[in-house]
Design a protein around this motif. Structure first.
Motif, PDB file in Angstrom:
ATOM      1  N   GLN A   1       0.832  -1.201   0.000  1.00  9.77           N
ATOM      2  CA  GLN A   1       0.000   0.000   0.000  1.00  9.77           C
ATOM      3  C   GLN A   1       0.870   1.255   0.000  1.00  9.77           C
ATOM      4  O   GLN A   1       0.580   2.217  -0.722  1.00  9.77           O
ATOM      5  CB  GLN A   1      -0.927   0.021   1.217  1.00  9.77           C
ATOM      6  N   ILE A   2       1.921   1.246   0.792  1.00  6.85           N
ATOM      7  CA  ILE A   2       2.832   2.389   0.844  1.00  6.85           C
ATOM      8  C   ILE A   2       3.468   2.606  -0.524  1.00  6.85           C
ATOM      9  O   ILE A   2       3.542   3.737  -1.018  1.00  6.85           O
ATOM     10  CB  ILE A   2       3.906   2.181   1.935  1.00  6.85           C
ATOM     11  N   PHE A   3       3.910   1.530  -1.154  1.00  3.99           N
ATOM     12  CA  PHE A   3       4.549   1.662  -2.465  1.00  3.99           C
ATOM     13  C   PHE A   3       3.556   2.168  -3.507  1.00  3.99           C
ATOM     14  O   PHE A   3       3.885   3.024  -4.331  1.00  3.99           O
ATOM     15  CB  PHE A   3       5.153   0.333  -2.922  1.00  3.99           C
ATOM     16  N   LYS A   4       2.325   1.646  -3.469  1.00  2.75           N
ATOM     17  CA  LYS A   4       1.299   2.082  -4.423  1.00  2.75           C
ATOM     18  C   LYS A   4       0.996   3.569  -4.261  1.00  2.75           C
ATOM     19  O   LYS A   4       0.838   4.296  -5.243  1.00  2.75           O
ATOM     20  CB  LYS A   4       0.005   1.291  -4.214  1.00  2.75           C
ATOM     21  N   ASN A   5       0.907   4.018  -3.008  1.00  4.01           N
ATOM     22  CA  ASN A   5       0.649   5.435  -2.757  1.00  4.01           C
ATOM     23  C   ASN A   5       1.794   6.300  -3.263  1.00  4.01           C
ATOM     24  O   ASN A   5       1.570   7.375  -3.829  1.00  4.01           O
ATOM     25  CB  ASN A   5       0.412   5.690  -1.271  1.00  4.01           C
ATOM     26  N   THR A   6       3.014   5.839  -3.082  1.00  3.46           N
ATOM     27  CA  THR A   6       4.176   6.574  -3.586  1.00  3.46           C
ATOM     28  C   THR A   6       4.127   6.655  -5.108  1.00  3.46           C
ATOM     29  O   THR A   6       4.373   7.720  -5.686  1.00  3.46           O
ATOM     30  CB  THR A   6       5.479   5.875  -3.141  1.00  3.46           C
ATOM     31  N   MET A   7       3.786   5.553  -5.744  1.00  4.14           N
ATOM     32  CA  MET A   7       3.694   5.533  -7.202  1.00  4.14           C
ATOM     33  C   MET A   7       2.628   6.514  -7.683  1.00  4.14           C
ATOM     34  O   MET A   7       2.845   7.262  -8.641  1.00  4.14           O
ATOM     35  CB  MET A   7       3.367   4.124  -7.691  1.00  4.14           C
ATOM     36  N   ARG A   8       1.482   6.509  -7.012  1.00  5.78           N
ATOM     37  CA  ARG A   8       0.406   7.438  -7.388  1.00  5.78           C
ATOM     38  C   ARG A   8       0.849   8.889  -7.226  1.00  5.78           C
ATOM     39  O   ARG A   8       0.471   9.755  -8.015  1.00  5.78           O
ATOM     40  CB  ARG A   8      -0.836   7.175  -6.542  1.00  5.78           C
TER      41      ARG A   8
ATOM     42  N   ALA B   1       8.175   8.771 -12.897  1.00  7.90           N
ATOM     43  CA  ALA B   1       6.914   8.010 -12.849  1.00  7.90           C
ATOM     44  C   ALA B   1       7.068   6.656 -13.535  1.00  7.90           C
ATOM     45  O   ALA B   1       6.600   5.633 -13.020  1.00  7.90           O
ATOM     46  CB  ALA B   1       5.794   8.815 -13.499  1.00  7.90           C
ATOM     47  N   VAL B   2       7.731   6.646 -14.688  1.00  8.83           N
ATOM     48  CA  VAL B   2       7.929   5.385 -15.412  1.00  8.83           C
ATOM     49  C   VAL B   2       8.792   4.430 -14.587  1.00  8.83           C
ATOM     50  O   VAL B   2       8.525   3.227 -14.536  1.00  8.83           O
ATOM     51  CB  VAL B   2       8.555   5.649 -16.803  1.00  8.83           C
TER      52      VAL B   2
ATOM     53  N   GLN C   1       9.092  -0.455 -11.258  1.00 10.22           N
ATOM     54  CA  GLN C   1       9.397  -1.076  -9.971  1.00 10.22           C
ATOM     55  C   GLN C   1       8.170  -1.810  -9.429  1.00 10.22           C
ATOM     56  O   GLN C   1       8.306  -2.880  -8.823  1.00 10.22           O
ATOM     57  CB  GLN C   1       9.861  -0.025  -8.966  1.00 10.22           C
ATOM     58  N   ALA C   2       6.998  -1.247  -9.652  1.00 10.94           N
ATOM     59  CA  ALA C   2       5.768  -1.891  -9.193  1.00 10.94           C
ATOM     60  C   ALA C   2       5.569  -3.226  -9.899  1.00 10.94           C
ATOM     61  O   ALA C   2       5.109  -4.193  -9.288  1.00 10.94           O
ATOM     62  CB  ALA C   2       4.573  -0.975  -9.423  1.00 10.94           C
ATOM     63  N   VAL C   3       5.911  -3.278 -11.176  1.00 11.96           N
ATOM     64  CA  VAL C   3       5.806  -4.542 -11.915  1.00 11.96           C
ATOM     65  C   VAL C   3       6.809  -5.551 -11.361  1.00 11.96           C
ATOM     66  O   VAL C   3       6.473  -6.723 -11.153  1.00 11.96           O
ATOM     67  CB  VAL C   3       6.037  -4.323 -13.422  1.00 11.96           C
ATOM     68  N   ALA C   4       8.012  -5.090 -11.082  1.00 13.65           N
ATOM     69  CA  ALA C   4       9.043  -5.992 -10.563  1.00 13.65           C
ATOM     70  C   ALA C   4       8.649  -6.558  -9.201  1.00 13.65           C
ATOM     71  O   ALA C   4       8.992  -7.702  -8.879  1.00 13.65           O
ATOM     72  CB  ALA C   4      10.378  -5.255 -10.461  1.00 13.65           C
TER      73      ALA C   4
END
Length: 87
Positions: free
Chosen positions: A22-29, A54-55, A60-63
């Protein structure tokens, strides 16, 4: 509630991993929103920098198996089109 010791441990581990995801997703957003703000402002230089960041976060999210690779490809495609639309 689990009774077996290993099941209790799995519950704890899942809780921690879910929080980290969740923390990583929020950072990505946040990075995606920064890019959108730069595009809205019309600042090509800032948008290009925000695009790279952003890319990188999307990749990183995919990895980390947080995003599906097709979802990430779609997001990156949309970002690229927005960047190209800046005059």
């Amino acid at each position: 509630m689990p009774n077996i010791k290993s099941a209790k441990k799995r519950v704890k581990i899942t809780k921690v991993k879910t929080l980290n995801n969740q923390i990583f997703k929020n950072t990505m957003r946040t990075y995606l929103k920064r890019f959108d703000a730069a595009v809205a402002a019309g600042d090509k230089g800032a948008a290009a920098e925000a695009y790279k960041a952003a890319v990188k976060k999307v990749d990183q999210a995919v990895a980390k198996h947080i995003l599906h690779k097709n979802n990430a490809a779609r997001k990156k495609s949309q970002l690229t089109l927005k960047l190209a639309s800046i005059g």
